[in-house]
Design an enzyme around this catalytic site. Structure first.
Site, PDB file in Angstrom:
ATOM      1  N   HIS A   1       0.871  -1.179   0.000  1.00  0.00           N
ATOM      2  CA  HIS A   1       0.000   0.000   0.000  1.00  0.00           C
ATOM      3  C   HIS A   1       0.912   1.233   0.000  1.00  0.00           C
ATOM      4  CE1 HIS A   1      -2.746   2.943   1.903  1.00  0.00           C
ATOM      5  NE2 HIS A   1      -3.729   2.166   1.520  1.00  0.00           N
TER       6      HIS A   1
ATOM      7  N   ASP B   1       3.227  -3.977   8.106  1.00  0.00           N
ATOM      8  CA  ASP B   1       2.001  -3.213   7.942  1.00  0.00           C
ATOM      9  C   ASP B   1       0.837  -4.183   8.140  1.00  0.00           C
ATOM     10  OD1 ASP B   1      -0.256  -1.955   7.074  1.00  0.00           O
ATOM     11  OD2 ASP B   1       0.509  -1.412   5.083  1.00  0.00           O
TER      12      ASP B   1
ATOM     13  N   GLN C   1      -4.373  -4.615   7.165  1.00  0.00           N
ATOM     14  CA  GLN C   1      -5.389  -5.536   6.639  1.00  0.00           C
ATOM     15  C   GLN C   1      -5.403  -6.879   7.343  1.00  0.00           C
ATOM     16  OE1 GLN C   1      -7.796  -4.825   4.728  1.00  0.00           O
ATOM     17  NE2 GLN C   1      -7.145  -2.883   3.849  1.00  0.00           N
TER      18      GLN C   1
ATOM     19  N   LYS D   1     -10.202  -0.179  10.668  1.00  0.00           N
ATOM     20  CA  LYS D   1     -10.393  -1.430   9.922  1.00  0.00           C
ATOM     21  C   LYS D   1     -10.613  -2.602  10.882  1.00  0.00           C
ATOM     22  CE  LYS D   1      -7.230   0.091   6.326  1.00  0.00           C
ATOM     23  NZ  LYS D   1      -8.049   0.567   5.202  1.00  0.00           N
TER      24      LYS D   1
ATOM     25  N   CYS E   1      -4.854   2.610  -3.519  1.00  0.00           N
ATOM     26  CA  CYS E   1      -3.600   3.102  -2.929  1.00  0.00           C
ATOM     27  C   CYS E   1      -2.460   2.114  -3.137  1.00  0.00           C
ATOM     28  CB  CYS E   1      -3.761   3.407  -1.444  1.00  0.00           C
ATOM     29  SG  CYS E   1      -4.946   4.706  -1.120  1.00  0.00           S
TER      30      CYS E   1
HETATM   31  N1  PMP Z   1      -1.796  -0.436   4.697  1.00  0.00           N
HETATM   32  C1  PMP Z   1      -2.757  -1.131   4.094  1.00  0.00           C
HETATM   33  C2  PMP Z   1      -2.445  -2.484   3.542  1.00  0.00           C
HETATM   34  C3  PMP Z   1      -4.034  -0.582   3.991  1.00  0.00           C
HETATM   35  O1  PMP Z   1      -5.005  -1.261   3.376  1.00  0.00           O
HETATM   36  C4  PMP Z   1      -4.294   0.694   4.536  1.00  0.00           C
HETATM   37  C5  PMP Z   1      -5.664   1.334   4.456  1.00  0.00           C
HETATM   38  N2  PMP Z   1      -6.190   1.459   3.182  1.00  0.00           N
HETATM   39  C6  PMP Z   1      -3.237   1.364   5.167  1.00  0.00           C
HETATM   40  C7  PMP Z   1      -2.012   0.768   5.235  1.00  0.00           C
HETATM   41  C8  PMP Z   1      -3.409   2.722   5.765  1.00  0.00           C
HETATM   42  O2  PMP Z   1      -4.260   2.695   6.839  1.00  0.00           O
HETATM   43  P1  PMP Z   1      -4.827   4.073   7.435  1.00  0.00           P
HETATM   44  O3  PMP Z   1      -5.376   4.821   6.262  1.00  0.00           O
HETATM   45  O4  PMP Z   1      -5.872   3.647   8.352  1.00  0.00           O
HETATM   46  O5  PMP Z   1      -3.721   4.784   8.061  1.00  0.00           O
END
Ligand code: PMP
Length: 409
Positions: A124, A201, A204, A227, A365
């Site tokens: 991401h 990270d 998910q 999430k 993203c």
């Molecule tokens: N890493 C991954 C794999 C994600 O899916 C996301 C959220 N789309 C993020 C990081 C970022 O999370 P946040 O926007 O809650 O900071």
């Protein structure tokens, strides 16, 4: 089918009690943000309605209650993640801030020209762009471990990118596009053998995979609260105590200091050192309520339910002509990104919204990954504990309707 029926938690989620475009809401966007159980809503309401005070500073009752609840939430998150102590749990704004904190406070001061950072091709943007910045500012080299056509990351390819100069390895525990669950424990072993730290990270993975940071043997683990059925604007950076103790904060101000004079300040130990200013009190308490709620569910039944939803979704979507699911990783969290011939994902998502079905469309993203997959956009459906076979049946019917509708043009 029996399994799906036996795990029924939908009634805990008030947002599901609504119609969208005169259809019962079918929420298939949990990977973007999960709906909140009443336990979380009540915990946040309680902060505003009763224990409304700043934390750590007040001597009065309300502040003491808020502080106890805030620190209680830290302990709940520590136990959810398998932390050795709550002091390893830093409250941040989300996974994005957790990863930026590691990049700014651990990596930036330690890396220099010739050092290497390793990420994977499925990251991401939140776990890619901070490392690009560290690389640019320090002169380190940012390398990318490739993915297989299935969406898996082969350990051989990963290991071949590691060198004695690799200082940071930053990988997703689970991909938000392909759903791939990465072999973190093996990656930790390989990274540590080269003297690198492993940053994970977990945005998910945390909502679906049992996490024990001791077993994973990673060094940092980033979690996104919203999430994980918790509020937005809150997340966690778990870090090994020894690493956190050796890090300078990247934000400074009130609450994180021990003593302050005009010519300098000393900092409190972790985790408070990394929580400058008034924190997101209700967010942390709400997130604590979320992990307690999850803990109260039968973990095996929940995992079986999520596996069943994924299997049912794959077999159902595979029957739709012209639909192609991206990737087929060996282990997958319950989400699927797909393309339908001649239908743009944005048109599809709009069409589905008309049927009361919430999905995500776009590059998710993860633009470099999508480019590699040969797409500029995909439609993604993602499942939470409240979803049912009926939701997937409604999706399939609407997708068939969409194909007929768009084939007219
Ligand atoms: N890493 C991954 C794999 C994600 O899916 C996301 C959220 N789309 C993020 C990081 C970022 O999370 P946040 O926007 O809650 O900071």
């Amino acid at each position: 089918l029996r399994r799906a029926r036996s795990f029924a938690v939908g009634r805990d989620f008030p947002a599901l009690e609504q119609q969208v475009n005169e259809k019962p809401l079918v929420y298939l966007d949990t990977a973007a943000t999960a709906l909140k159980p009443r336990a979380v809503i009540d915990a946040v309401t309680q902060v505003y309605a009763r224990d409304c005070a700043n934390v750590h500073r007040g001597l009065h009752q309300l502040s003491q209650r808020a502080s106890a609840a805030y620190e209680g939430a830290r302990a709940a998150l520590g136990s959810f993640l398998g932390a050795r102590s709550p002091e390893e749990v830093v409250f941040v704004r989300g996974a994005t801030e957790a990863l930026n904190l590691v990049a700014a406070s651990w990596a930036f001061p330690r890396l220099g020209p010739g050092d290497r950072i390793l990420v994977t091709a499925l990251e991401h943007h939140a776990n890619l762009v901070p490392w690009q910045v560290v690389a640019r500012r320090t002169g380190a080299f940012l390398d990318v471990a490739p993915i297989e056509p299935s969406g898996d990351v082969s350990l051989e390819a990963f290991a071949s990118r590691l060198t004695a100069r690799t200082r940071v390895v930053a990988v997703s525990h689970a991909s938000n596009v392909l759903g791939t669950v990465l072999p973190i424990r093996d990656m930790a072993r390989l990274a540590h053998a080269q003297g690198a730290v492993l940053v994970v990270d977990g945005a998910q993975a945390a909502p679906h995979v049992r996490i024990d940071v001791k077993e994973l043997d990673c060094d940092f683990y980033a979690v996104s609260g919203h999430k994980l059925y918790g509020p937005s604007g809150i997340g966690v950076l778990w870090g090994r105590a020894a690493l956190l103790a050796d890090m300078e904060p990247y934000q400074v101000g009130g609450d994180m200091v021990a003593e302050v004079a005009f010519d300098g300040a000393s900092y409190r130990p972790p985790p408070h050192r990394f929580e400058a200013g008034t924190p997101n009190i209700e967010g942390a308490i709400g997130l604590g309520a979320a992990v307690r709620y999850l803990r109260g569910l039968d973990a095996a039944a929940r995992e079986a339910h999520e596996r069943d939803l994924l299997e049912y979704a794959v077999s159902t979507l595979e029957q739709i002509p012209g639909l192609e699911i991206a990737g087929s990783p060996s282990t997958r969290i319950p989400l699927l990104a797909f393309a339908i011939e001649d239908v743009h994902p944005h048109d599809l998502a709009t069409f589905l919204d008309g049927e009361g079905i919430a999905v995500r469309a776009g590059h998710h993203c993860a633009q470099p990954l999508l480019e590699q997959l040969g797409h500029t956009a995909l439609t993604r459906v993602s499942f939470g504990i409240y979803n049912t076979h009926r939701d997937i049946d409604a999706l399939a019917e609407a997708l068939r309707g969409a194909r007929d509708f768009f084939s007219v043009f």
